[in-house]
Design a protein around this motif. Structure first.
Motif, short mmCIF file in Angstrom:
data_model
loop_
_atom_site.label_atom_id
_atom_site.label_comp_id
_atom_site.label_asym_id
_atom_site.label_seq_id
_atom_site.Cartn_x
_atom_site.Cartn_y
_atom_site.Cartn_z
N UNK A 70 3.43 4.51 5.24
CA UNK A 70 4.45 4.27 6.25
C UNK A 70 3.91 3.36 7.33
N UNK A 108 -4.39 12.94 -4.24
CA UNK A 108 -5.44 13.48 -3.41
C UNK A 108 -6.70 13.43 -4.23
N UNK A 157 5.95 8.72 -6.53
CA UNK A 157 5.06 9.47 -5.64
C UNK A 157 5.86 10.41 -4.75
N UNK A 178 0.20 8.47 -3.75
CA UNK A 178 -1.23 8.48 -4.04
C UNK A 178 -1.70 9.86 -4.47
N UNK A 232 5.48 14.49 -4.17
CA UNK A 232 5.19 15.05 -2.84
C UNK A 232 6.30 16.01 -2.41
N UNK A 265 5.31 24.62 -1.39
CA UNK A 265 4.51 25.11 -0.26
C UNK A 265 5.35 25.77 0.82
N UNK A 312 -8.94 10.63 3.91
CA UNK A 312 -8.03 10.26 2.83
C UNK A 312 -8.15 8.76 2.61
N UNK A 319 -5.79 6.72 2.33
CA UNK A 319 -4.83 6.03 3.20
C UNK A 319 -5.48 5.67 4.53
N UNK A 365 -4.38 11.12 10.76
CA UNK A 365 -3.55 10.44 9.78
C UNK A 365 -2.46 9.65 10.50
N UNK A 384 -4.46 -2.08 -5.76
CA UNK A 384 -3.85 -2.42 -4.48
C UNK A 384 -4.86 -3.10 -3.57
N UNK A 420 -4.34 15.84 11.02
CA UNK A 420 -2.95 15.43 11.15
C UNK A 420 -2.84 14.30 12.16
N UNK A 463 0.80 -1.22 0.00
CA UNK A 463 0.00 0.00 0.00
C UNK A 463 0.84 1.28 0.00
N UNK A 468 0.95 18.65 5.78
CA UNK A 468 1.09 18.21 4.40
C UNK A 468 1.66 16.78 4.33
N UNK A 469 2.73 16.55 5.09
CA UNK A 469 3.37 15.23 5.01
C UNK A 469 2.50 14.15 5.63
N UNK A 470 1.83 14.47 6.71
CA UNK A 470 1.03 13.43 7.35
C UNK A 470 -0.18 13.07 6.50
N UNK A 471 -0.69 14.02 5.74
CA UNK A 471 -1.84 13.73 4.89
C UNK A 471 -1.40 13.23 3.52
N UNK A 472 -0.13 13.45 3.19
CA UNK A 472 0.30 13.23 1.81
C UNK A 472 0.53 11.79 1.43
N UNK A 473 0.24 10.85 2.31
CA UNK A 473 0.31 9.46 1.91
C UNK A 473 1.68 8.83 2.12
N UNK A 474 2.59 9.06 1.18
CA UNK A 474 3.82 8.28 1.21
C UNK A 474 4.90 8.89 2.09
N UNK A 475 4.66 10.03 2.69
CA UNK A 475 5.73 10.69 3.44
C UNK A 475 5.38 10.90 4.91
N UNK A 476 4.61 10.00 5.47
CA UNK A 476 4.24 10.17 6.87
C UNK A 476 5.45 10.04 7.78
N UNK A 477 6.45 9.27 7.35
CA UNK A 477 7.66 9.17 8.17
C UNK A 477 8.35 10.52 8.29
#
Lengths: 321, 413
Positions: free
Chosen positions: A72, B3, B399, B1, B403, B410, B114, B116, B23, B141, B20, A69, A279-288
Motif C-alpha cells: 500500500x 510470511x 494474495x 506476499x 490474507x 483469526x 518483513x 515489505x 510496518x 520484483x 505494527x 511491489x 495482522x493487516x499491517x504486517x500482512x503485506x497487501x492489506x495495510x490500507x
C-alpha cells in the motif's frame, strides 16, 4: 475539517462576566510571549508526533497499491483519496466479520475495568485515607513490579500459569481443580489486562482521593451519617473525576493492546481489534485495511474522550459553583 | 506476499510491540518517496508486469543496461563498514566476525522483520546496503524495480557447493542475481513422549481432540491455509481459486472448537518446554527446539513429522547484493564466504536453518550432532526440494484472498 470555531485571541469577553475580567491583573505583553514560548514545545510535539502521523495513517488508509511491489502506498493528496477500503472496513465493523472482534474487545475492556475498580478503588482509598506515614512506601511497593520490563513480567507469568506451573500447584494444594490458564481462555486475557494496567488506574484515583478535604468527612459524621453512607454520598461523588480519569487512562491502551493477548492466549476466541490491526499491517497487501481499522478504533475512542472532557468540565464547573 | 520462517521469530519477542507501527512507518516511508512523482493512477502500468516464477515455469530475470555487474578481478575495498541487511538472528555473529577480521572491515548488521519493510528501506535513497537476504518469491520484483545488481560468478567459486538445482534455480535462471542461503520444510513438531502413534496423514495431529489446548498452528496466512489444503489432499499451494481458499479457512475454523487451537510462531520454545504437544512448525524450529529443552530433559521427547513421500511445504532463501552497494567486491566475497561448507555449517549451528549445500546430508548431520537421531526428519535434501511444494508469489488479487481468509479465521466467531 474544523473541530470547532477557534477563539480569536483578542475576542471581547462574553457579556455578563466583566467582573471576573477586571479582577485579573491586565496581561502584560511580555507575559503573553512567555506563555506562548512555553507552549511551543508542546505544540511542536503534538504536531510532529500526533497530527502528522495521524495524517500518515489516513494517507495509508485512503492510499493505493504500488503496481510493482503490491504494497500500500500512502496518498498524501486528499484529492486522490480512495475510500473503498475504508468503507469496506466500516461495513465489516458494523455488519461483518469484524463485528465480533469489536464486541469482544469492548466486553474484555469493560470487564477489565470493572475488576480494576473492585481491586483498585479500595487500594487507592486505603492509601489516601489510612496509610498514614507509610503511604509513600506502600505506593512505591505497588509500583515496584513496574520497574521491571513488561515482557519479563509477562513471560514470568507464562511459566507460573503453565498446566504444571506454580499457580496450579497452589490450586491443587487447596483441593481445587487445576486450570488450563494458557489454552486460549478469555478470563486469562482479562486478568492479564488488569494486571498490566492497574497501576495506571490506582495512581490517578489515589491523587483525587488524597485531595478530598477531610473536614467534609468529619462534617458528614458529625451530622450523624454512618461510614458507609458517608462514603456513598460524600467520598464517592467527590472522587468521581478521578475515577473517570482512571478509567479513561486505563481503557485507552487496553483497547489498542494486542501483545498481552498474543502472549497469554493466541486463540481465535480471544482476538481483539489490536490483533487484527497487527495482522493487516504486517500482512503485506492489506495495510490500507489495517490503517482503516486504526481510524475506526480512534473514532470510537474519540467518543470516549469527548465524554470524559465534557464530564470533567462539568465537574469543574460544579466545583467552582 | 508470503510470511517467512524468520519473520516474527523469537525469544526477543518484545520487538513485536513495535512492529505494527514499524510496518506503518515503512508503508508511509515508501510512499513519501514515491509520492513525489506518482499520481493516483488509472495511467499506471498493469500490476503484474513481473512474471510469477514456478518450478515448472522457470524465469530468466532481465538484465538492465544501467545496472551492470562488477568487472572481474577487482581488489576488495579496504576498511570502513560492510553493511548487511537481514532478518534478526539469521546470521551467526561468529561467522560475521571471522569475515570482518579476515578482510579488515567492520561488519554491521541492520535487521528487518518483513520483506515489505525491507523493500521500503531499500527504495529509500541514501540507505546503501552491501548484502541483503531476500526470499525467493520477491526476487523477480526486486529485479524489475532495479533494486539488485547482477552478481559476477568469478568471485563465487563456492557456488558449486550449493545443491545443483539451486546453482540454476527456477526463480533466477543462471543464478544471475542470487546465491542460495538456507532450506526448510514445514511440518509438525510434537512431543514424542505424549504422542503415541503418528496417523498416516500427520496433519491430523493438529486436529486431534486428544491434544486439546496444546495444539498450535503457525501464525502465517500462507502456511496455515496451506496446511489445511494439504490435509485435504490439495497440493496447489499457490492457488487463487476462492473456493479452495475458503474451504481451507473453514477447515481451520473447525480447529477452534475441536482443539481450542492457538496461533503462534514459537514452536521451538513451547514444545521444548511442554506447553504444546503438537505444533505446526518449520524444520528450523525442530532443530532449535533442542537448545530450548529444560535442564535434564532429553531431546528424545521431540519429534518432527514431515510427509514420508516428501509431499509437503518446502522453501529456500537467498542472498543478494543491492544495486546501491558501496562495497560490491567485498559483498561478493561475503556471499562466497556464506556458501563455504565449513562457514555455512557453523552458521547452521547458530540459526537452526540448514544451508542449501550438498555437504548437508541427514546422516552427516546426525553423526556430527547437529540434530539427534529422532529429529533427522528435520534435515532437508534435494529430493525434498524436488518433491515438495513451494509457497510462491501470488498476484495482488490472489494474495488478498489468502490474507482475508486468514483474517477471518483469526477473528474467531
Amino acid at each position: 475539517m474544523t473541530v470547532g470555531a477557534p477563539l480569536a485571541p483578542g475576542a471581547p469577553a462574553p457579556q455578563g462576566e466583566p467582573a471576573v475580567a477586571t479582577v485579573r491583573p491586565p496581561a502584560r505583553r511580555g507575559g503573553r510571549l512567555l506563555w506562548a514560548g512555553l507552549a511551543m514545545p508542546g505544540t511542536a510535539w503534538l504536531l510532529a508526533f500526533l497530527a502528522v502521523p495521524f495524517y500518515g495513517i489516513m494517507a495509508v488508509a485512503f492510499g493505493y497499491r504500488d503496481p510493482l511491489f503490491g504494497s500500500t502506498v500512502p496518498e498524501w493528496n486528499p484529492v486522490y483519496w480512495d475510500p473503498t477500503t475504508f468503507v469496506e472496513a466500516v461495513r465489516s465493523t458494523f455488519a461483518g466479520d469484524l463485528r465480533a472482534v469489536f464486541v469482544r474487545t469492548l466486553v474484555f475492556v469493560v470487564l477489565s475495568l470493572l475488576i480494576c475498580i473492585v481491586i483498585g478503588y479500595p487500594i487507592a482509598y486505603y492509601l489516601a485515607r489510612h496509610a498514614g506515614r507509610r503511604r509513600g512506601l506502600l505506593l512505591g511497593l505497588i509500583l515496584a513490579p513496574w520497574w521491571i520490563n513488561y515482557l519479563t513480567r509477562m513471560l514470568a507469568w507464562l511459566s507460573l500459569l503453565q498446566d504444571d506451573g506454580y499457580v496450579n500447584d497452589v490450586l491443587r494444594a487447596v483441593h481445587l481443580p487445576g486450570v488450563q490458564w494458557l489454552s486460549g481462555r478469555p478470563y486469562t486475557v482479562i486478568l492479564a489486562l488488569v494486571y498490566g494496567y492497574i497501576p495506571f488506574f490506582i495512581v490517578p484515583l489515589y491523587a483525587t482521593l488524597d485531595r478530598i478535604d477531610g473536614r467534609l468527612l468529619d462534617a458528614s459524621r458529625d451530622l450523624g451519617v454512618g461510614g458507609v453512607r458517608t462514603f456513598l454520598h460524600v467520598t464517592l461523588p467527590l472522587s468521581r473525576p478521578g475515577l473517570i480519569t482512571a478509567c479513561v487512562v486505563t481503557a485507552l491502551p487496553m483497547f489498542g493492546d494486542y501483545y498481552t493477548n498474543s502472549l497469554v492466549s493466541g486463540s481465535p476466541t480471544t482476538t481483539m481489534v489490536g490483533n487484527q490491526i497487527e495482522l493487516y499491517l504486517l500482512g503485506g497487501s492489506r495495510q490500507d485495511l489495517g490503517a482503516s481499522l486504526v481510524l475506526i478504533l480512534s473514532a470510537m475512542l474519540m467518543v470516549l474522550m469527548i465524554y470524559y472532557l465534557i464530564s470533567s468540565q462539568r465537574a469543574d464547573r460544579e466545583a467552582r459553583a | 506476499m508470503t510470511f517467512h520462517p524468520r519473520e516474527n521469530r523469537g525469544p526477543h519477542a518484545s520487538r513485536r510491540q513495535f512492529l505494527a507501527l514499524g510496518a506503518l512507518a515503512a508503508a508511509a516511508g515508501s510512499g513519501a518517496l514515491a509520492g513525489c512523482s506518482r499520481r493516483r493512477p488509472a495511467a499506471q502500468a498493469a500490476a503484474d508486469q513481473v512474471v510469477l516464477s514456478r518450478p515448472d515455469k522457470p524465469v530468466t530475470l532481465p538484465l538492465h543496461a544501467d545496472v551492470p555487474a562488477i568487472k572481474d578481478g577487482l581488489a576488495p575495498e579496504k576498511g570502513g563498514t560492510l553493511k548487511i541487511f537481514n532478518y534478526p538472528e539469521y546470521l551467526s555473529p561468529d561467522v560475521i566476525k571471522a569475515f570482518g577480521e579476515a578482510n579488515g572491515v567492520t561488519v554491521e548488521v541492520t535487521t528487518f522483520t518483513t520483506q515489505d519493510e525491507a523493500i521500503a528501506k531499500l527504495r529509500t535513497a541514501g540507505t546503501a546496503f552491501d548484502v541483503y537476504f531476500p526470499t525467493t518469491d520477491i526476487v523477480g520484483k526486486l529485479v524489475a524495480g532495479k533494486l539488485l545488481q547482477p552478481i559476477n560468478h568469478s568471485y563465487l567459486p563456492n557456488l558449486t557447493n550449493a545443491w545443483p538445482e539451486l546453482q540454476d534455480p527456477f526463480y533466477d535462471k543462471g543464478a544471475q542475481y542470487t546465491v542460495p542461503y538456507t532450506a526448510f520444510t514445514t511440518g509438525v513438531l510434537y512431543r514424542a513422549d505424549r504422542v503415541g502413534t503418528i496417523p498416516s496423514n500427520g496433519w491430523d495431529l493438529i486436529w486431534d481432540p486428544a491434544y486439546k489446548g496444546q495444539s498450535y498452528v503457525l501464525d502465517d496466512a500462507r502456511e496455515g491455509l496451506s496446511m489445511a489444503m494439504l490435509r485435504a489432499g490439495k497440493t496447489d499451494l499457490n492457488t487463487e481459486d476462492p473456493a479452495v481458499i475458503k474451504a481451507a479457512g473453514a477447515e481451520l475454523t473447525k480447529l477452534v472448537d475441536a482443539v481450542n487451537i492457538k496461533i503462534a510462531i514459537g514452536g521451538y520454545q513451547v514444545v521444548a518446554e511442554g506447553a504444546a504437544t503438537v505444533h505446526h512448525a518449520w524444520s528450523g524450529d525442530a532443530v532449535s527446539a533442542q537448545s530450548y529443552l529444560p535442564e535434564g530433559v532429553s531431546a528424545e521427547v521431540l519429534g518432527y513429522w514431515f510427509p514420508a513421500d516428501r509431499k509437503g511445504p518446502v522453501g529456500t532463501d537467498t542472498i543478494a547484493i543491492p544495486r546501491a552497494a558501496a562495497k560490491p567486491v567485498l559483498a561478493h566475497m561475503f556471499l562466497n564466504h556464506m556458501i563455504d561448507n565449513d562457514v555455512a555449517l557453523e552458521n547452521f549451528s547458530f540459526t537452526g536453518y540448514q544451508p542449501a549445500l550438498s555437504v548437508v546430508t541427514p546422516e552427516k548431520m546426525v553423526a556430527d550432532e547437529y540434530v539427534t537421531e529422532n529429529l533427522v526428519s528435520s534435515i532437508i535434501t534435494p529430493a525434498h526440494y524436488r518433491d515438495g511444494f513451494q509457497e510462491l508469489q501470488l498476484s495482488a488479487t490472489g494474495d488478498r484472498l489468502w490474507v482475508d481468509e486468514w483474517a477471518k479465521f483469526k477473528a474467531g466467531r
